[in-house]
Design an enzyme around this catalytic site. Structure first.
Site, PDB file in Angstrom:
ATOM      1  N   ASP A  87      27.815 -27.785 -28.557  1.00  0.00           N
ATOM      2  CA  ASP A  87      28.056 -28.470 -29.989  1.00  0.00           C
ATOM      3  C   ASP A  87      29.555 -28.940 -30.392  1.00  0.00           C
ATOM      4  OD1 ASP A  87      29.102 -26.049 -31.291  1.00  0.00           O
ATOM      5  OD2 ASP A  87      27.105 -25.312 -31.386  1.00  0.00           O
ATOM      6  N   PRO A 102      18.869 -19.776 -20.540  1.00  0.00           N
ATOM      7  CA  PRO A 102      20.130 -19.841 -19.559  1.00  0.00           C
ATOM      8  C   PRO A 102      21.100 -18.946 -19.926  1.00  0.00           C
ATOM      9  CG  PRO A 102      19.492 -21.813 -21.052  1.00  0.00           C
ATOM     10  CD  PRO A 102      18.411 -20.913 -21.201  1.00  0.00           C
ATOM     11  N   SER A 132       0.579 -25.106 -37.610  1.00  0.00           N
ATOM     12  CA  SER A 132      -0.277 -25.135 -38.950  1.00  0.00           C
ATOM     13  C   SER A 132      -0.129 -26.206 -39.840  1.00  0.00           C
ATOM     14  CB  SER A 132      -0.452 -23.483 -39.519  1.00  0.00           C
ATOM     15  OG  SER A 132      -1.124 -22.581 -38.692  1.00  0.00           O
ATOM     16  N   GLU A 168      -9.614 -36.817 -52.094  1.00  0.00           N
ATOM     17  CA  GLU A 168     -10.746 -36.254 -51.574  1.00  0.00           C
ATOM     18  C   GLU A 168     -11.087 -34.867 -51.341  1.00  0.00           C
ATOM     19  OE1 GLU A 168      -9.176 -38.908 -50.454  1.00  0.00           O
ATOM     20  OE2 GLU A 168      -9.692 -40.745 -51.732  1.00  0.00           O
ATOM     21  N   CYS A 187     -14.790 -34.868 -50.136  1.00  0.00           N
ATOM     22  CA  CYS A 187     -15.644 -34.907 -51.467  1.00  0.00           C
ATOM     23  C   CYS A 187     -16.173 -36.500 -51.753  1.00  0.00           C
ATOM     24  CB  CYS A 187     -15.193 -34.316 -52.616  1.00  0.00           C
ATOM     25  SG  CYS A 187     -14.535 -32.875 -52.411  1.00  0.00           S
ATOM     26  N   HIS A 246      -5.207 -25.594 -37.152  1.00  0.00           N
ATOM     27  CA  HIS A 246      -4.068 -24.976 -36.407  1.00  0.00           C
ATOM     28  C   HIS A 246      -4.281 -24.914 -35.078  1.00  0.00           C
ATOM     29  CE1 HIS A 246      -1.461 -21.567 -35.984  1.00  0.00           C
ATOM     30  NE2 HIS A 246      -1.941 -21.374 -34.691  1.00  0.00           N
TER      31      HIS A 246
END
Ligand code: SPD
Length: 422
Positions: free
Chosen positions: A224, A301, A55, A62, A83, A68
């Site tokens: 990591d 996993p 989202s 303007e 606008c 979404h």
């Protein structure tokens, strides 16, 4: 034009699912759509929801563009509101249709603020001086880890540092404002530069400080490199084996998380890329002093690393006085799973040989995280614990969370956690 603004309500069908799930790509497309129509972009705020959906809104001088997406349906709902007469919303429409590779789109246009209906300009603002304003585009892009009833969001810099969909999972790295670079797997936070030390120090040093001679250590998962970094601090170590199923986790961490993936070149490290369950199954009896299970959550996993069969095999490959340490999820966030896990450990190791300890990790669900300490022999985590040795080690290595006091205190459990374990 006889109205203040034009508002088009847009549907895009048959878009590429991957594109509609990519928060940064969507933000870029929406900002560029606005720019293509010569709008002035002021701000963009976008959120990704795990596992699917984005989202967001681009505020333009303007008015705005909002979206979404439902990647699972290849569908996006977009609002484009401009606008004045300068910015043509249909330019944005066409731009986005292409950017999302939509099969087709449909839209209806509403004129907003019909001049006959709204009447004259209020005299209060009539004749006001027009001061030219220049806007700096400020971005607001978020990663969100969402489960059925909760969500945890981190604002990031909006640039893809790493993204790979492997046969096992989606590996991503975001650069977040509050926690530094963050590794996520399938949309779940695994580690962040700012709070990783809590997890990795507590996962490793509680067992390593209790076992008097940890010479062979096995880490399952932990691609990591944070757990390896801690284990190689022990001079008495002969070998640490790291068995990680997905080499993309290692690649991403080496590239973007060098302070965590700091010891992949260590001479005592043996690196195995493969299934940890299989590695344990094929390891000889009594071959490790300490086995550390540095797993993901029990989905994808990591699921097989939460089973009785696996723990039985780990127990078999531990030496007679060996220890198994696991990350054992959050007692607050997943109480049933947590309780069942401890029953499982007790079935395998015996009730008197299983202990739970806690640490506080802000980026994991609920912040309260648990670890299990399962002993095959006699090494009790607290009786016989050498606080002086632990304090010296902590100081020598400049540890930031683990220390002798924490070692002991971490085993003091709140009543509800004791109840879940019993
Ligand atoms: N919900 C997050 C649990 C992640 C535990 N493992 C993280 C691996 C870091 N080395």
């Amino acid at each position: 034009m006889n109205a203040l603004g034009r508002h088009i309500l847009v549907e895009y069908y048959g878009c590429e699912g991957e594109l509609l799930n990519d928060v940064m790509g969507i933000e870029e497309a929406m900002v560029n759509a606005a720019k293509a129509a010569d709008a002035t972009v002021i701000n963009s705020t976008f959120h990704h929801f795990s596992p699917f959906g984005v989202s967001g809104v681009v505020v333009i001088q303007e008015s705005h563009l909002a979206i979404h997406t439902w990647p699972e349906y290849g569908y996006a709902a977009v609002d484009i509101f401009t606008c004045g007469t300068e910015v043509d919303p249909w330019i944005c429409y066409k731009y986005l249709e292409k950017a999302f590779r939509a099969d087709h789109g449909s839209a209806m246009e509403l004129l907003r603020g019909h001049k006959e209906t709204i009447g004259e300009v209020n005299p209060f603002v009539k004749g006001g001086e027009e001061t030219p304003v220049t806007f700096q585009h400020s971005r607001d892009v978020w990663f969100t880890e969402r489960t059925e009833n909760t969500a945890f969001s981190l604002r990031h810099k909006g640039k893809k540092l790493y993204r790979k969909v492997t046969p096992f999972q989606k590996v991503e790295i975001y650069d977040t404002f509050s926690y530094g670079k963050t590794l996520t797997l399938d949309g779940m936070v695994m580690t962040t530069e700012k709070d990783e030390f809590v997890y990795h120090e507590m996962l490793t040093h509680v067992g390593m400080q209790t076992h008097p001679h940890p010479k062979r250590v096995l880490i399952i998962g932990g691609g990591d490199g944070g757990a390896v970094r801690e284990i190689v601090r022990y001079p008495e170590l002969d070998e640490v084996v790291l068995c990680e199923i997905d080499d993309a986790v290692i690649e991403a961490s080496k590239e973007h998380l060098p302070s965590i993936a700091a010891s992949f070149d260590h001479p005592k490290l043996t690196l195995k890329i493969g299934d940890g369950i299989e590695y344990v199954r094929q390891s000889p009896d009594e071959s490790f002093d300490v086995v550390i299970v540095d797993s993901t959550d029990p989905v994808g996993p990591g699921e097989g690393l939460f089973t009785e069969d696996f723990y039985r095999d780990v127990k078999r490959i531990l030496k007679a006085d060996g220890l198994m340490i696991t990350q054992s999820e959050s007692p607050t966030f997943v109480p049933e799973l947590f309780g069942a896990l401890y029953q499982c450990y007790k079935t395998v190791f015996g009730a008197a040989s299983v202990f739970c300890y806690l640490a506080f990790i802000p980026t994991y669900p609920s912040g309260m995280w648990s670890f299990s300490y399962c002993k095959k022999g006699d090494y009790h985590p607290l009786e016989g614990f050498d606080a002086t040795k632990s304090a010296t080690f902590t100081q020598e290595h400049g540890l930031k969370y683990y220390n002798a006091g924490i070692h002991t205190a971490a085993f003091a459990l709140p009543g509800f956690v004791q109840d879940l374990i019993q």
